[in-house]
Design a protein around this motif. Sequence first.
Motif, PDB file in Angstrom:
ATOM      1  N   ALA A  10       0.833  -1.196   0.000  1.00 14.34           N
ATOM      2  CA  ALA A  10       0.000   0.000   0.000  1.00 14.34           C
ATOM      3  C   ALA A  10       0.868   1.247   0.000  1.00 14.34           C
ATOM      4  N   GLN A  11       0.321   2.301  -0.532  1.00 14.02           N
ATOM      5  CA  GLN A  11       1.033   3.573  -0.503  1.00 14.02           C
ATOM      6  C   GLN A  11       0.537   4.353   0.689  1.00 14.02           C
ATOM      7  N   LEU A  12       1.489   4.924   1.427  1.00 11.00           N
ATOM      8  CA  LEU A  12       1.160   5.618   2.659  1.00 11.00           C
ATOM      9  C   LEU A  12       1.431   7.099   2.549  1.00 11.00           C
ATOM     10  N   ASP A  13       0.638   7.872   3.230  1.00  9.31           N
ATOM     11  CA  ASP A  13       0.876   9.289   3.407  1.00  9.31           C
ATOM     12  C   ASP A  13       1.119   9.513   4.879  1.00  9.31           C
ATOM     13  N   VAL A  14       2.317   9.192   5.324  1.00  6.07           N
ATOM     14  CA  VAL A  14       2.679   9.340   6.725  1.00  6.07           C
ATOM     15  C   VAL A  14       3.727  10.436   6.809  1.00  6.07           C
ATOM     16  N   ALA A  15       3.466  11.432   7.635  1.00  3.92           N
ATOM     17  CA  ALA A  15       4.434  12.509   7.814  1.00  3.92           C
ATOM     18  C   ALA A  15       5.568  12.000   8.680  1.00  3.92           C
ATOM     19  N   VAL A  16       6.762  11.959   8.123  1.00  5.20           N
ATOM     20  CA  VAL A  16       7.936  11.497   8.851  1.00  5.20           C
ATOM     21  C   VAL A  16       8.977  12.593   8.765  1.00  5.20           C
ATOM     22  N   PRO A  17       9.541  12.999   9.896  1.00  2.00           N
ATOM     23  CA  PRO A  17      10.573  14.035   9.846  1.00  2.00           C
ATOM     24  C   PRO A  17      11.722  13.622   8.936  1.00  2.00           C
ATOM     25  N   ALA A  18      12.310  14.584   8.232  1.00  2.68           N
ATOM     26  CA  ALA A  18      13.398  14.293   7.304  1.00  2.68           C
ATOM     27  C   ALA A  18      14.538  13.552   7.986  1.00  2.68           C
ATOM     28  N   ARG A  19      14.842  13.876   9.237  1.00  3.90           N
ATOM     29  CA  ARG A  19      15.939  13.222   9.935  1.00  3.90           C
ATOM     30  C   ARG A  19      15.646  11.759  10.207  1.00  3.90           C
ATOM     31  N   ALA A  20      14.396  11.346  10.108  1.00  6.21           N
ATOM     32  CA  ALA A  20      14.019   9.963  10.387  1.00  6.21           C
ATOM     33  C   ALA A  20      14.079   9.098   9.131  1.00  6.21           C
ATOM     34  N   MET A  21      14.488   9.681   8.002  1.00  4.79           N
ATOM     35  CA  MET A  21      14.540   8.931   6.759  1.00  4.79           C
ATOM     36  C   MET A  21      15.973   8.865   6.254  1.00  4.79           C
ATOM     37  N   SER A  22      16.283   7.784   5.580  1.00  3.92           N
ATOM     38  CA  SER A  22      17.583   7.692   4.923  1.00  3.92           C
ATOM     39  C   SER A  22      17.360   7.095   3.541  1.00  3.92           C
ATOM     40  N   ARG A  31      12.370   4.643   6.801  1.00  2.00           N
ATOM     41  CA  ARG A  31      11.776   5.675   7.636  1.00  2.00           C
ATOM     42  C   ARG A  31      11.403   5.056   8.965  1.00  2.00           C
ATOM     43  N   SER A  32      11.292   5.880   9.965  1.00  2.00           N
ATOM     44  CA  SER A  32      10.913   5.392  11.287  1.00  2.00           C
ATOM     45  C   SER A  32       9.487   4.854  11.256  1.00  2.00           C
ATOM     46  N   ALA A  33       9.275   3.762  11.972  1.00  2.00           N
ATOM     47  CA  ALA A  33       7.929   3.184  12.069  1.00  2.00           C
ATOM     48  C   ALA A  33       7.062   4.048  12.972  1.00  2.00           C
ATOM     49  N   VAL A  34       5.774   4.006  12.698  1.00  2.00           N
ATOM     50  CA  VAL A  34       4.775   4.669  13.536  1.00  2.00           C
ATOM     51  C   VAL A  34       3.696   3.646  13.865  1.00  2.00           C
ATOM     52  N   PHE A  72       5.594  -5.344  18.575  1.00  2.00           N
ATOM     53  CA  PHE A  72       6.066  -4.424  17.547  1.00  2.00           C
ATOM     54  C   PHE A  72       6.716  -3.204  18.189  1.00  2.00           C
ATOM     55  N   PRO A  73       8.048  -3.115  18.104  1.00  2.00           N
ATOM     56  CA  PRO A  73       8.756  -2.003  18.746  1.00  2.00           C
ATOM     57  C   PRO A  73       8.928  -0.818  17.789  1.00  2.00           C
ATOM     58  N   THR A  74       7.957   0.086  17.728  1.00  2.00           N
ATOM     59  CA  THR A  74       8.056   1.188  16.773  1.00  2.00           C
ATOM     60  C   THR A  74       9.359   1.962  16.938  1.00  2.00           C
ATOM     61  N   GLN A  75       9.838   2.123  18.171  1.00  2.00           N
ATOM     62  CA  GLN A  75      11.056   2.904  18.394  1.00  2.00           C
ATOM     63  C   GLN A  75      12.303   2.232  17.834  1.00  2.00           C
ATOM     64  N   HIS A  76      12.250   0.939  17.537  1.00  2.00           N
ATOM     65  CA  HIS A  76      13.407   0.214  17.016  1.00  2.00           C
ATOM     66  C   HIS A  76      13.191  -0.281  15.584  1.00  2.00           C
ATOM     67  N   THR A  77      12.086   0.115  14.968  1.00  2.00           N
ATOM     68  CA  THR A  77      11.723  -0.429  13.657  1.00  2.00           C
ATOM     69  C   THR A  77      11.822   0.619  12.565  1.00  2.00           C
ATOM     70  N   SER A  78      12.347   0.189  11.426  1.00  2.00           N
ATOM     71  CA  SER A  78      12.390   1.021  10.231  1.00  2.00           C
ATOM     72  C   SER A  78      11.482   0.397   9.181  1.00  2.00           C
ATOM     73  N   ILE A  79      10.768   1.246   8.485  1.00  2.00           N
ATOM     74  CA  ILE A  79       9.891   0.827   7.400  1.00  2.00           C
ATOM     75  C   ILE A  79      10.648   1.038   6.094  1.00  2.00           C
ATOM     76  N   ILE A  80      10.602   0.041   5.233  1.00  2.00           N
ATOM     77  CA  ILE A  80      11.279   0.091   3.937  1.00  2.00           C
ATOM     78  C   ILE A  80      10.265   0.572   2.904  1.00  2.00           C
TER      79      ILE A  80
END
Length: 177
Positions: A10-22, A31-34, A72-80
């Motif tokens: 699915a395509q997501l529209d999740v606001a993620v701070p720029a620093r949370a993405m690589s 990006r950081s998980a929410v 599910f540890p959102t603080q330790h998870t990255s979404i691809i």
Amino acid sequence: MDAGVMGIGAQLDVAVPARAMSAHATGWVLRSAVAADIEVIAELRATVMRADLERLGRYDEHRVRQRLRDSFPTQHTSIIMIDRELVGCVALRPAEGRQWLEHFYLAPHRQGRGLGSAVLRTVLERTDAQGMTVGLNVLQGSAARRLYERHEFVVEAQDPIDVFMVRPPGASTAAKA
């Protein structure tokens, strides 16, 4: 649209701070998980693990999803992400003097193209820089074990269901695909 009701890919529209993405040259982004990611990732987990769990006689339609929801540890998870498509996730959780690689799932249509190796290489570069050992467990007979072995993971212990693997810091992460 609520991410909890969207399917895999699915395509997501999740606001993620720029620093949370690589971003990576091959077009994927971490990006950081929410919290809104949980249901999409639970579905992805059920899809990806189904064949191995069925082979081991352990597949349960509800349990496969609930185990992710419960841990599910959102603080330790990255979404691809590729473009704006959620194509997987990976978690790196500190515990027991090491980092635990968990919840590493890729959508089936993204497997077998080098994405898993690229993501794993990126994660391991970070743990190497920290001087951390990485542990994981993979189901017996899972094709994912070959990916981990190519990245210098070795068997630490096993039982009839799981293979526990470990990788010391600084092990070569050169792609052997």
